[in-house]
Design an enzyme around this catalytic site. Sequence first.
Site, PDB file in Angstrom:
ATOM      1  N   GLU A  91      -5.183  -8.703   1.514  1.00  9.83           N
ATOM      2  CA  GLU A  91      -6.492  -8.376   3.089  1.00  9.83           C
ATOM      3  C   GLU A  91      -7.648  -8.079   2.490  1.00  9.83           C
ATOM      4  O   GLU A  91      -7.710  -7.885   2.279  1.00  9.83           O
ATOM      5  CB  GLU A  91      -5.359  -7.151   3.786  1.00  9.83           C
ATOM      6  CG  GLU A  91      -3.857  -7.205   4.420  1.00  9.83           C
ATOM      7  CD  GLU A  91      -3.940  -6.244   4.585  1.00  9.83           C
ATOM      8  OE1 GLU A  91      -4.587  -4.853   5.005  1.00  9.83           O
ATOM      9  OE2 GLU A  91      -2.081  -5.600   4.694  1.00  9.83           O
ATOM     10  N   GLU A 135       0.564  -1.245  -0.193  1.00  6.87           N
ATOM     11  CA  GLU A 135      -0.142   0.242   0.043  1.00  6.87           C
ATOM     12  C   GLU A 135       0.870   0.656  -0.118  1.00  6.87           C
ATOM     13  O   GLU A 135       0.466   2.135   0.704  1.00  6.87           O
ATOM     14  CB  GLU A 135      -1.025   0.038   1.012  1.00  6.87           C
ATOM     15  CG  GLU A 135      -2.036  -1.271   1.143  1.00  6.87           C
ATOM     16  CD  GLU A 135      -2.730  -1.437   2.508  1.00  6.87           C
ATOM     17  OE1 GLU A 135      -2.846   0.247   3.175  1.00  6.87           O
ATOM     18  OE2 GLU A 135      -3.682  -1.639   3.153  1.00  6.87           O
TER      19      GLU A 135
END
Length: 467
Positions: free
Chosen positions: A371, A164
């Site tokens: 995730e 990310e």
Amino acid sequence: MSRFKDDFIWGAATSAYQIEGATNVDGRTDSIWDTFCRGKGNIRDYSSGEVACNHYENWQHDIGLMEQLGLQAYRFSISWSRIMPNGCGEVNQAGIDFYDRLIDGLLEKKIKPYITLFHWDLPQSLEDRGGWQNADIARWFGEYAGVLSERFSDRVENWFTLNEPQCFIGLGYHVGSKAPGLQLDVKESLQALHHSLLAHGHSVRALRSNAKNPIKVGPVQTGTVAYPFENNPAYKEAAYRATFNVHGSNEDNHGYYQWKVPVNPLWNFAWYADPIFLGHYPEQGLEVLGNKAPKFTDQEMEIISEPVDYCGLNLYSGFPVVADAECGWYAKERPLGNPLTAFKWSMTPEIMYWAPKFFYERYKKPIYITENGMSAHDWLSDSDKVSDPQRIEFLKSYLKYYRRASDENLPIKGYFLWSLMDNFEWEQGYEERFGIIYVDFESQKRCFKDSAYWYQSCIKTKGKNLF
Ligand code: GBH
């Protein structure tokens, strides 16, 4: 009846700084998160990852819990400053030893290790040299990736590069809510981001060139996914655009702002993923950003777009959009009192179908959800149980939409639940519990929440218990 494919991987995820603790032992040096946690008022409950789940000592017990869950795969990240205390150069054998033990322990239980090279805990020594603002970081990261490949690729097949960049650059270097807490302007932030893309490319090359066995690798992206309020071509097109457009300012966000998403050009998918998968920055983004865009060369774009095997997506929340003749799309208001997690993120399971669909349409790569999960304010009952029915509902509904992607034969390869256990939730400290395993941070006792038992049966039945 439709179902997940037989080779679909069921896993769970964690990251080093959030669970390991032992920040000061066996040669590990500070990361930017150690420093950030010491800063006054940076962490909501004044805590840090100094102890966290003390996974550094409890790893064996934790693998036992994974085995009991029936996990097929475990995604974890490596602490850069354990491996290279100065960020580059000298390698710390004690750091290597820890991950050697962990990897061997997992393999012994037939749990596939999926390694994330970097999950935000940049060595402080490198931040002191400018961190992601210093173009040399691409080389430093390549060197680090090369060492990991050299040491672990005999046993580890699957790798992820940077977790990310939207967060560690967008929130860490621009918004300032995450370590190192900088508030660079858009131009400077985009330059730092460019270096992170280069670092990704260098690491892919280094992983491959040092690999002892064939490996697979890809990046991990996050963001706020737009999905069509109703499934029709116009709304679908609107949602696709809303997902991949670079938003220059609050003025051109089409109602997006009301979802309290940090609206800034650093918060989007295409600016990060297009260079990697398509070899160029998005045209629309270059237009919106004008002279704030970073400087780059063709040769750099070639490094950034070094071919990868798959795309990792961290999916939490999204927003519905409708088409609009004038401005293209706008965010559809969610009903008052719509379901929220403890973090106050909207429950939007639709993204589990639409994100893989949009990503596959644009990038044509297999997809892992790396995730997905939610925080709740769970507590342990008198009878040593943790009842978390909302998390079970959340997982069920998100996975049902994910399965629709499978029904359409989109190449979805697996699912990593966030998170295996409660852990240090960055600037929220320990106030947000994301685990399916409850952790008592005082005693370090672990306890399966009801959702862990539910996930155990989900894995066992390959998702049949969703219905
Ligand atoms: C991840 O980041 C991290 O990789 C992980 O370390 C962390 O523990 C986990 O998530 C939980 O936070 O305002 O409703 O649109 C997640 C990044 C950024 C996900 C903001 C959700 C917006 C929700 N997130 N986001 S909403």
